[in-house]
Structures are given as structure tokens and as C-alpha cells.
Design an enzyme around this catalytic site. Structure first.
Site, PDB file in Angstrom:
ATOM      1  N   GLY A 100       0.489  -0.886  -0.257  1.00 63.83           N
ATOM      2  CA  GLY A 100      -0.319   0.482  -0.172  1.00 63.83           C
ATOM      3  C   GLY A 100       0.911   1.803   0.275  1.00 63.83           C
ATOM      4  CD  GLN A 101       6.646   1.158   1.304  1.00 58.13           C
ATOM      5  OE1 GLN A 101       7.100   1.354   1.240  1.00 58.13           O
ATOM      6  NE2 GLN A 101       6.347  -0.180   2.001  1.00 58.13           N
ATOM      7  N   GLY A 102       2.567   4.351  -1.000  1.00 56.88           N
ATOM      8  CA  GLY A 102       2.021   5.401  -2.298  1.00 56.88           C
ATOM      9  C   GLY A 102       3.435   5.186  -3.308  1.00 56.88           C
TER      10      GLY A 102
END
Ligand code: GTP
Ligand code: MG
Length: 214
Positions: A100-102
Site C-alpha cells: 500500500g506504500q505510495g
């Protein structure tokens, strides 16, 4: 003419015999496989995408759904994505647990076509980033590979054990889930550490997937 037996005759015969046995075993295995499918003994395989912001608890949830002897003891932030498997009473799930990291979120769309269902995880205690979660959800819902498909979406309003967590009804309001009209969706409050709320979600997902005729 003299008939004589040579050792290589035996090896040649046994090789042909071995090949025949293998062929028939293969045939029998294929029949058994088809039979178990027909009798409903074999679990249907489904591909699911697990999406949501970093730190929302995706990997913790998927890990908890595995049998206890297959669970990993320490969960680290996912890099890119990881492919995990777990089973429900009648389905065999292959989950694309996306980071889910940018910097990795642009990977999600490459797997949309693969997914037969989506698990979207929200950190219910992260009020500040709820708007980011909504943006990512809306982007996903408007993607051409998702937009026109009646793909079931299971939301986990996760981290319910935390003091700052808002209720699943509130999460649903903040994400404007009532606007999703063309896809079946369901939201479950969950505590992935204790495993609470997960089974309810998986049961719903299983029902939805089985309702789709293949
Ligand atoms: N208190 C609490 N902590 C949780 C819960 N679920 C996950 N966590 C914790 O939240 C942190 C992040 O969990 P992950 O499962 O790695 O989150 P993720 O969504 O996979 O994160 P990325 O892989 O970076 O996208 C970990 O420290 C977990 O132990 C929960 O229900 N309650
Ligand atoms: Mg992860």
C-alpha cells in the site's frame, strides 16, 4: 536362426512397461481429478486482490487466514506485492497482497484483470488518511478493468481494537460506500491481530463468488 536373450531386451521391455504404467496412472489421476471436481470435493480456485493503504493491515489479515502452522510470526511492510494462499470451506484463494506504500500503488492496476474479487483494507484508527484511502478506492473503482465488472468487494474496517478507531458504519460513510451501486460489497469490522471479524468477511466473499456462474 538362433534365438537368444540379451540383457538390453529386458531393459527395453521394462522401459516400455514403465511408460505404459505411467500413461495409465496419468489417465487415472486425470479421471480422479475430474471426478472430485464433479462431486464438489475439489475447491474452486479464485484470484483475489488485497488492496488498501500501507499499514492498514492487509498482510496481517491474509496471514491470519492461513492455517496456524503456515502463519508467519513477524509481518513486515510488503515490497511490491506477494502472492499468498489460503482456503475457505469450499474455495481455494490465491491472494495478490499488494503493497500500500505510495510508490507501489501504481502496481495495483496491472493485476485488476486477474482479480475475481477485491479485499480492501482500511485502518479505522487513521482518520487523517481516510481521505487518501477514499481517493485510492475511487481511482480503483473508475479503472476500466474494474468499472464495468460486477466484482465483489469486501471491506475490512480494520484495527477496531485501537482507541481511536471509528466504527465500520463511520468508515463506510467516510468512504461513501453507499455510492457503489453496481457491485456487491460488504464491510466488516476487524481486529487482524486477534483474527476477529475475518471469518465473517471470508464467508461473505465465498457466497458472492459462488453465486457467480462459471
Ligand atoms: N492494533 C492493531 N494492529 C494491527 C491490526 N492489523 C494490523 N496491525 C498492525 O499494523 C501494522 C501494519 O500491518 P501490515 O499487515 O504490515 O499492513 P499492510 O497493509 O500489509 O502494509 P503494507 O504492506 O505496507 O501495505 C503491523 O504492525 C500490524 O501488526 C489490528 O487489527 N490491530
Ligand atoms: Mg503488507
Amino acid at each position: 536362426m538362433q534365438l537368444s536373450w540379451k540383457p538390453h531386451h529386458l531393459s527395453c521391455c521394462s522401459f516400455t512397461f514403465f511408460k505404459l504404467v505411467c500413461k495409465y496412472l496419468n489417465h487415472i489421476m486425470g479421471l480422479l481429478d475430474r471426478l472430485s471436481g464433479l462431486l464438489g470435493l475439489k475447491k474452486k480456485e479464485v484470484h483475489v486482490l488485497c488492496l488498501g493503504l500501507d499499514n492498514s493491515g492487509k498482510t496481517t489479515i491474509i496471514n491470519k487466514l492461513k492455517p496456524s502452522n503456515a502463519q508467519s510470526q513477524d509481518i513486515v511492510p510488503t515490497i511490491g506485492f506477494s502472492i499468498e494462499k489460503f482456503k475457505s470451506s469450499s474455495l481455494s484463494f490465491t491472494v495478490f497482497d499488494m503493497s500500500g506504500q505510495g510508490r507501489y500503488r501504481n502496481l495495483w492496476e496491472h493485476y485488476y484483470k486477474e482479480g475475481q474479487a477485491i479485499i480492501f483494507v482500511i485502518d479505522s484508527s487513521d482518520r487523517l488518511r481516510m481521505v487518501v484511502a477514499k481517493e485510492e478506492l475511487d481511482t480503483m473503482l473508475n479503472h476500466p478493468d474494474i468499472k464495468h465488472r460486477r466484482i465483489p468487494i469486501l471491506f475490512f474496517a480494520n484495527k477496531m481494537d485501537l482507541r481511536d478507531a471509528v466504527t465500520s458504519v463511520k468508515v463506510s460513510q467516510l468512504l461513501c460506500l453507499e455510492n457503489i451501486k453496481d457491485k456487491p460489497w460488504h464491510i466488516c469490522a476487524s481486529d487482524a491481530i486477534k483474527g476477529e471479524g475475518l471469518q465473517e468477511g471470508v464467508d461473505w466473499l465465498q457466497d458472492q463468488i459462488q453465486a457467480v456462474k462459471t
